[in-house]
Design an enzyme around this catalytic site. Sequence first.
Site, PDB file in Angstrom:
ATOM      1  N   CYS A  78      20.597 -12.441  29.167  1.00  0.00           N
ATOM      2  CA  CYS A  78      21.235 -12.325  27.852  1.00  0.00           C
ATOM      3  C   CYS A  78      22.193 -11.118  27.825  1.00  0.00           C
ATOM      4  O   CYS A  78      23.219 -11.165  28.489  1.00  0.00           O
ATOM      5  CB  CYS A  78      20.187 -12.284  26.752  1.00  0.00           C
ATOM      6  SG  CYS A  78      20.856 -12.818  25.177  1.00  0.00           S
ATOM      7  N   HIS A 169      16.482 -15.945  27.278  1.00  0.00           N
ATOM      8  CA  HIS A 169      15.411 -14.985  27.580  1.00  0.00           C
ATOM      9  C   HIS A 169      14.269 -15.699  28.316  1.00  0.00           C
ATOM     10  O   HIS A 169      13.490 -16.396  27.671  1.00  0.00           O
ATOM     11  CB  HIS A 169      14.845 -14.390  26.288  1.00  0.00           C
ATOM     12  CG  HIS A 169      15.750 -13.408  25.628  1.00  0.00           C
ATOM     13  ND1 HIS A 169      15.563 -12.049  25.730  1.00  0.00           N
ATOM     14  CD2 HIS A 169      16.843 -13.587  24.864  1.00  0.00           C
ATOM     15  CE1 HIS A 169      16.516 -11.435  25.032  1.00  0.00           C
ATOM     16  NE2 HIS A 169      17.302 -12.338  24.506  1.00  0.00           N
ATOM     17  N   GLU A 171      11.777 -14.249  29.627  1.00  0.00           N
ATOM     18  CA  GLU A 171      10.596 -13.394  29.610  1.00  0.00           C
ATOM     19  C   GLU A 171       9.771 -13.561  28.333  1.00  0.00           C
ATOM     20  O   GLU A 171       8.733 -12.941  28.174  1.00  0.00           O
ATOM     21  CB  GLU A 171      11.015 -11.919  29.785  1.00  0.00           C
ATOM     22  CG  GLU A 171      11.582 -11.222  28.547  1.00  0.00           C
ATOM     23  CD  GLU A 171      12.995 -11.661  28.154  1.00  0.00           C
ATOM     24  OE1 GLU A 171      13.531 -12.606  28.761  1.00  0.00           O
ATOM     25  OE2 GLU A 171      13.546 -11.079  27.211  1.00  0.00           O
TER      26      GLU A 171
HETATM   27  N1  GLN Z   1      24.218 -10.713  21.295  1.00  0.00           N
HETATM   28  C1  GLN Z   1      23.765  -9.706  22.177  1.00  0.00           C
HETATM   29  C2  GLN Z   1      24.919  -8.944  22.811  1.00  0.00           C
HETATM   30  O1  GLN Z   1      26.017  -9.401  22.755  1.00  0.00           O
HETATM   31  C3  GLN Z   1      22.871 -10.262  23.272  1.00  0.00           C
HETATM   32  C4  GLN Z   1      21.650 -10.840  22.648  1.00  0.00           C
HETATM   33  C5  GLN Z   1      20.422 -10.730  23.493  1.00  0.00           C
HETATM   34  O2  GLN Z   1      20.366 -10.048  24.515  1.00  0.00           O
HETATM   35  N2  GLN Z   1      19.398 -11.371  23.035  1.00  0.00           N
HETATM   36  O3  GLN Z   1      24.684  -7.911  23.351  1.00  0.00           O
END
Ligand code: GLN
Length: 191
Positions: A78, A169, A171
């Site tokens: 992410c 994610h 995890e």
């Molecule tokens: N939207 C977040 C970002 O741009 C990432 C979201 C996440 O890691 N769950 O940093």
Amino acid sequence: MKIGVLALQGAVAEHMRMIEMIGEETVAVKKVEQLEELDGIIIPGGESTTIGKLMKKYGFDSALVEFSNQKKPIFGTCAGLIILAKEINGTSDTHLALMDIKVERNAFGRQRESFETNLAIKGVAEDFRAVFIRAPYIMEVKNDTEILSIFDDKIVAARQGHLLGSAFHPELTLDPRLHQYFVEMIKEYRR
Ligand code: GLN
């Protein structure tokens, strides 16, 4: 084998729990000196701008590029995926700029800010339960970057050699298969 989780901000404990679950040693990484003892590292989800700023403040920006130059595997999830990307759509703020991908932040729109779905991930699973939270997606892969998973016509997981990234994610569920895949990558690169 020791796998670190970059512990500046974000979902650190959850990744550590997954690594412990598959029987490998893990450590929360807060100082660059710790990188030396690691075989691989996970950059967790969280807020990529914040993680990027803290990385710079503590010297992880150059230290992790060096880590990658040694072909030690890095797994970004992410926000961590955004940190790994060479290109972030609409910003010159490129963070580590290691992986040949272009990403779009917060890419799944408002009504889908957070959702779960089952994904097929190449070499990992046919039915991986994936949690997306204000997730990015990969707009483009370049050079030898391999697409591992697509959802809604969007690339959500990819690998380039010793670099692995997921928009979701892995995890937050109790399915260790993607972490197991990362462990296998580390074994491959230790040889
Ligand atoms: N939207 C977040 C970002 O741009 C990432 C979201 C996440 O890691 N769950 O940093």
